[in-house]
Design a protein around this motif. Structure first.
Motif: not given
Length: 230
Positions: A170-181, A205-222
Protein backbone atom coordinates in the motif's frame (compact mmCIF):
# COMPACT_ATOMS: atom_id res chain seq x y z
CA UNK A 1 20.44 -32.95 11.28
CA UNK A 2 22.11 -30.86 13.98
CA UNK A 3 21.16 -31.26 17.63
CA UNK A 4 19.03 -28.61 19.27
CA UNK A 5 21.16 -26.78 21.82
CA UNK A 6 19.72 -26.00 25.24
CA UNK A 7 21.33 -23.80 27.87
CA UNK A 8 20.37 -24.40 31.51
CA UNK A 9 20.96 -21.47 33.88
CA UNK A 10 20.47 -22.97 37.33
CA UNK A 11 22.47 -22.54 40.55
CA UNK A 12 21.43 -25.92 41.99
CA UNK A 13 24.26 -27.89 40.39
CA UNK A 14 22.80 -31.31 41.23
CA UNK A 15 19.50 -30.37 39.59
CA UNK A 16 21.24 -28.72 36.63
CA UNK A 17 23.46 -31.72 35.93
CA UNK A 18 20.53 -34.10 36.27
CA UNK A 19 18.51 -32.13 33.75
CA UNK A 20 21.51 -31.83 31.43
CA UNK A 21 22.12 -35.60 31.51
CA UNK A 22 18.48 -36.41 30.77
CA UNK A 23 18.36 -33.88 27.95
CA UNK A 24 21.47 -35.45 26.44
CA UNK A 25 19.85 -38.89 26.64
CA UNK A 26 16.79 -37.41 24.89
CA UNK A 27 18.95 -36.24 21.97
CA UNK A 28 19.60 -32.63 22.90
CA UNK A 29 22.96 -30.89 23.26
CA UNK A 30 22.77 -29.31 26.71
CA UNK A 31 25.12 -27.14 28.75
CA UNK A 32 24.80 -25.52 32.17
CA UNK A 33 25.63 -22.17 33.76
CA UNK A 34 25.48 -21.57 37.51
CA UNK A 35 24.64 -17.84 37.42
CA UNK A 36 23.46 -15.06 35.11
CA UNK A 37 26.95 -13.75 34.36
CA UNK A 38 28.12 -17.15 33.14
CA UNK A 39 24.81 -17.70 31.37
CA UNK A 40 25.05 -14.42 29.47
CA UNK A 41 28.60 -15.25 28.37
CA UNK A 42 27.45 -18.60 26.99
CA UNK A 43 24.39 -17.08 25.33
CA UNK A 44 26.56 -14.69 23.35
CA UNK A 45 29.21 -17.27 22.47
CA UNK A 46 27.03 -19.54 20.31
CA UNK A 47 23.52 -20.05 18.94
CA UNK A 48 21.02 -21.77 21.24
CA UNK A 49 17.68 -23.40 20.51
CA UNK A 50 16.14 -22.83 23.95
CA UNK A 51 16.93 -21.41 27.38
CA UNK A 52 15.95 -23.09 30.67
CA UNK A 53 16.14 -20.33 33.24
CA UNK A 54 15.89 -20.44 37.03
CA UNK A 55 14.10 -17.44 38.54
CA UNK A 56 16.18 -17.02 41.71
CA UNK A 57 19.91 -16.88 41.01
CA UNK A 58 22.86 -15.64 43.09
CA UNK A 59 23.48 -12.57 40.94
CA UNK A 60 19.96 -11.55 39.97
CA UNK A 61 16.45 -12.67 39.05
CA UNK A 62 15.47 -14.58 35.94
CA UNK A 63 12.50 -12.33 35.12
CA UNK A 64 14.69 -9.25 34.61
CA UNK A 65 17.29 -11.32 32.77
CA UNK A 66 14.66 -12.70 30.39
CA UNK A 67 13.50 -9.18 29.51
CA UNK A 68 17.11 -8.22 28.79
CA UNK A 69 17.67 -11.28 26.59
CA UNK A 70 14.41 -10.67 24.72
CA UNK A 71 15.76 -7.27 23.60
CA UNK A 72 18.77 -8.94 21.97
CA UNK A 73 17.76 -12.45 20.95
CA UNK A 74 14.74 -14.33 19.69
CA UNK A 75 15.04 -17.51 21.75
CA UNK A 76 12.39 -19.65 23.50
CA UNK A 77 12.57 -19.39 27.31
CA UNK A 78 11.19 -21.81 29.91
CA UNK A 79 11.38 -20.76 33.55
CA UNK A 80 12.30 -23.29 36.24
CA UNK A 81 11.18 -22.07 39.65
CA UNK A 82 9.80 -22.95 43.05
CA UNK A 83 7.48 -19.93 42.81
CA UNK A 84 4.04 -21.31 42.04
CA UNK A 85 1.76 -18.38 42.79
CA UNK A 86 -0.44 -17.13 39.94
CA UNK A 87 1.15 -13.68 40.24
CA UNK A 88 4.62 -15.22 39.81
CA UNK A 89 3.50 -17.09 36.70
CA UNK A 90 1.94 -13.94 35.28
CA UNK A 91 5.20 -12.06 35.85
CA UNK A 92 7.07 -14.88 34.15
CA UNK A 93 4.93 -14.79 31.01
CA UNK A 94 4.98 -10.99 30.95
CA UNK A 95 8.78 -11.05 31.01
CA UNK A 96 8.86 -13.23 27.89
CA UNK A 97 8.46 -16.84 29.03
CA UNK A 98 7.20 -19.44 26.58
CA UNK A 99 6.45 -21.82 29.45
CA UNK A 100 6.73 -21.95 33.23
CA UNK A 101 7.67 -25.15 35.11
CA UNK A 102 7.46 -25.27 38.89
CA UNK A 103 9.78 -27.30 41.11
CA UNK A 104 9.78 -30.14 41.88
CA UNK A 105 9.06 -31.51 38.41
CA UNK A 106 9.33 -34.82 36.56
CA UNK A 107 12.18 -34.50 34.09
CA UNK A 108 10.32 -36.42 31.36
CA UNK A 109 7.43 -33.97 31.63
CA UNK A 110 9.95 -31.14 31.32
CA UNK A 111 11.37 -32.75 28.17
CA UNK A 112 7.91 -33.01 26.63
CA UNK A 113 7.25 -29.35 27.39
CA UNK A 114 10.60 -28.41 25.84
CA UNK A 115 9.66 -30.30 22.68
CA UNK A 116 6.26 -28.59 22.61
CA UNK A 117 7.82 -25.12 22.89
CA UNK A 118 10.41 -25.89 20.22
CA UNK A 119 7.70 -27.22 17.91
CA UNK A 120 5.55 -24.10 18.33
CA UNK A 121 8.60 -21.89 17.82
CA UNK A 122 9.62 -23.72 14.63
CA UNK A 123 6.07 -23.49 13.29
CA UNK A 124 6.06 -19.76 13.96
CA UNK A 125 9.38 -19.29 12.18
CA UNK A 126 8.14 -21.28 9.20
CA UNK A 127 5.06 -19.07 9.03
CA UNK A 128 7.27 -15.95 9.04
CA UNK A 129 9.22 -17.30 6.07
CA UNK A 130 6.10 -17.83 3.97
CA UNK A 131 3.50 -15.36 2.84
CA UNK A 132 0.25 -15.67 0.92
CA UNK A 133 -1.24 -12.73 -0.91
CA UNK A 134 -3.96 -12.91 -3.53
CA UNK A 135 -3.20 -16.03 -5.53
CA UNK A 136 0.54 -15.84 -4.80
CA UNK A 137 2.50 -17.81 -2.22
CA UNK A 138 6.08 -16.78 -1.45
CA UNK A 139 8.74 -18.73 0.44
CA UNK A 140 11.36 -16.16 1.40
CA UNK A 141 13.81 -18.73 2.73
CA UNK A 142 13.72 -20.98 -0.34
CA UNK A 143 13.41 -18.04 -2.80
CA UNK A 144 10.36 -19.59 -4.44
CA UNK A 145 7.09 -18.12 -5.67
CA UNK A 146 3.90 -19.87 -6.73
CA UNK A 147 0.91 -18.41 -8.59
CA UNK A 148 -2.29 -20.42 -8.24
CA UNK A 149 -0.15 -23.38 -7.21
CA UNK A 150 2.22 -23.17 -10.19
CA UNK A 151 5.84 -22.27 -9.47
CA UNK A 152 7.17 -19.14 -11.16
CA UNK A 153 10.74 -18.57 -12.32
CA UNK A 154 12.03 -15.27 -10.93
CA UNK A 155 15.52 -13.85 -11.26
CA UNK A 156 17.29 -12.79 -8.02
CA UNK A 157 16.64 -9.14 -8.89
CA UNK A 158 12.94 -9.78 -9.51
CA UNK A 159 12.72 -11.62 -6.17
CA UNK A 160 14.39 -8.68 -4.36
CA UNK A 161 11.86 -6.33 -5.93
CA UNK A 162 8.98 -8.59 -4.93
CA UNK A 163 10.22 -8.76 -1.33
CA UNK A 164 10.52 -4.96 -1.20
CA UNK A 165 6.94 -4.55 -2.39
CA UNK A 166 5.61 -7.16 0.05
CA UNK A 167 7.40 -5.45 2.95
CA UNK A 168 5.63 -2.19 2.06
CA UNK A 169 2.05 -3.03 1.00
CA UNK A 170 0.00 0.00 0.00
CA UNK A 171 2.98 2.34 0.24
CA UNK A 172 4.11 4.25 -2.84
CA UNK A 173 7.76 3.32 -3.33
CA UNK A 174 9.70 5.92 -5.24
CA UNK A 175 11.91 4.91 -8.11
CA UNK A 176 14.84 6.16 -6.03
CA UNK A 177 13.95 3.82 -3.14
CA UNK A 178 13.72 0.86 -5.49
CA UNK A 179 16.98 1.76 -7.20
CA UNK A 180 18.66 1.94 -3.81
CA UNK A 181 17.31 -1.55 -3.02
CA UNK A 182 18.74 -3.03 -6.20
CA UNK A 183 21.96 -1.08 -6.43
CA UNK A 184 25.10 -1.07 -4.22
CA UNK A 185 24.35 -4.22 -2.18
CA UNK A 186 26.18 -6.33 -4.75
CA UNK A 187 27.84 -3.38 -6.46
CA UNK A 188 25.65 -3.74 -9.55
CA UNK A 189 24.58 -0.59 -11.33
CA UNK A 190 20.86 -0.28 -12.12
CA UNK A 191 19.57 2.79 -13.92
CA UNK A 192 15.97 3.98 -14.19
CA UNK A 193 15.44 2.40 -17.61
CA UNK A 194 16.65 -0.97 -16.30
CA UNK A 195 14.41 -0.62 -13.23
CA UNK A 196 11.41 -0.07 -15.51
CA UNK A 197 12.26 -3.28 -17.36
CA UNK A 198 12.66 -5.27 -14.10
CA UNK A 199 9.33 -4.05 -12.73
CA UNK A 200 7.60 -4.76 -16.03
CA UNK A 201 8.99 -8.30 -16.17
CA UNK A 202 8.02 -8.98 -12.56
CA UNK A 203 4.51 -7.64 -13.11
CA UNK A 204 4.06 -9.76 -16.22
CA UNK A 205 4.99 -12.90 -14.27
CA UNK A 206 2.83 -12.36 -11.19
CA UNK A 207 -0.23 -10.55 -12.58
CA UNK A 208 -3.22 -12.26 -14.17
CA UNK A 209 -6.87 -11.64 -14.99
CA UNK A 210 -7.69 -11.07 -11.29
CA UNK A 211 -4.69 -9.20 -9.88
CA UNK A 212 -2.32 -6.52 -11.10
CA UNK A 213 -0.37 -6.34 -7.80
CA UNK A 214 2.05 -3.60 -8.93
CA UNK A 215 0.41 -0.27 -9.73
CA UNK A 216 2.35 2.48 -11.48
CA UNK A 217 2.11 5.86 -9.78
CA UNK A 218 3.11 8.16 -12.62
CA UNK A 219 5.86 10.62 -11.84
CA UNK A 220 6.63 8.92 -8.50
CA UNK A 221 7.11 5.16 -8.52
CA UNK A 222 5.11 2.03 -7.81
CA UNK A 223 2.62 0.72 -5.26
CA UNK A 224 1.79 -2.84 -4.19
CA UNK A 225 -1.94 -3.52 -4.12
CA UNK A 226 -3.82 -6.71 -3.32
CA UNK A 227 -7.14 -5.42 -4.65
CA UNK A 228 -8.73 -7.44 -7.41
CA UNK A 229 -9.24 -5.91 -10.83
CA UNK A 230 -12.71 -4.54 -11.41
Amino acid sequence: MSQEKILIIEDDEILAQGVRMNLSLAGFAAETAKNLREGEEKLTSKAWSLLLLDVNLPDGDGFSFAKKIREKQDIPIIFLTAKDMDTDMMEGFESGADDYVTKPFHVQILIQRIRAVLSRYAAGKKEENRKKTGNLEIDFQAYKVWKSGNELTLTPTEFKLLRKFLENPGIVLTRGALLEELWDKEGDFVDEHTLTIFVSRLRSKISDAEYTYIRTVYGTGYQWTEEKKR
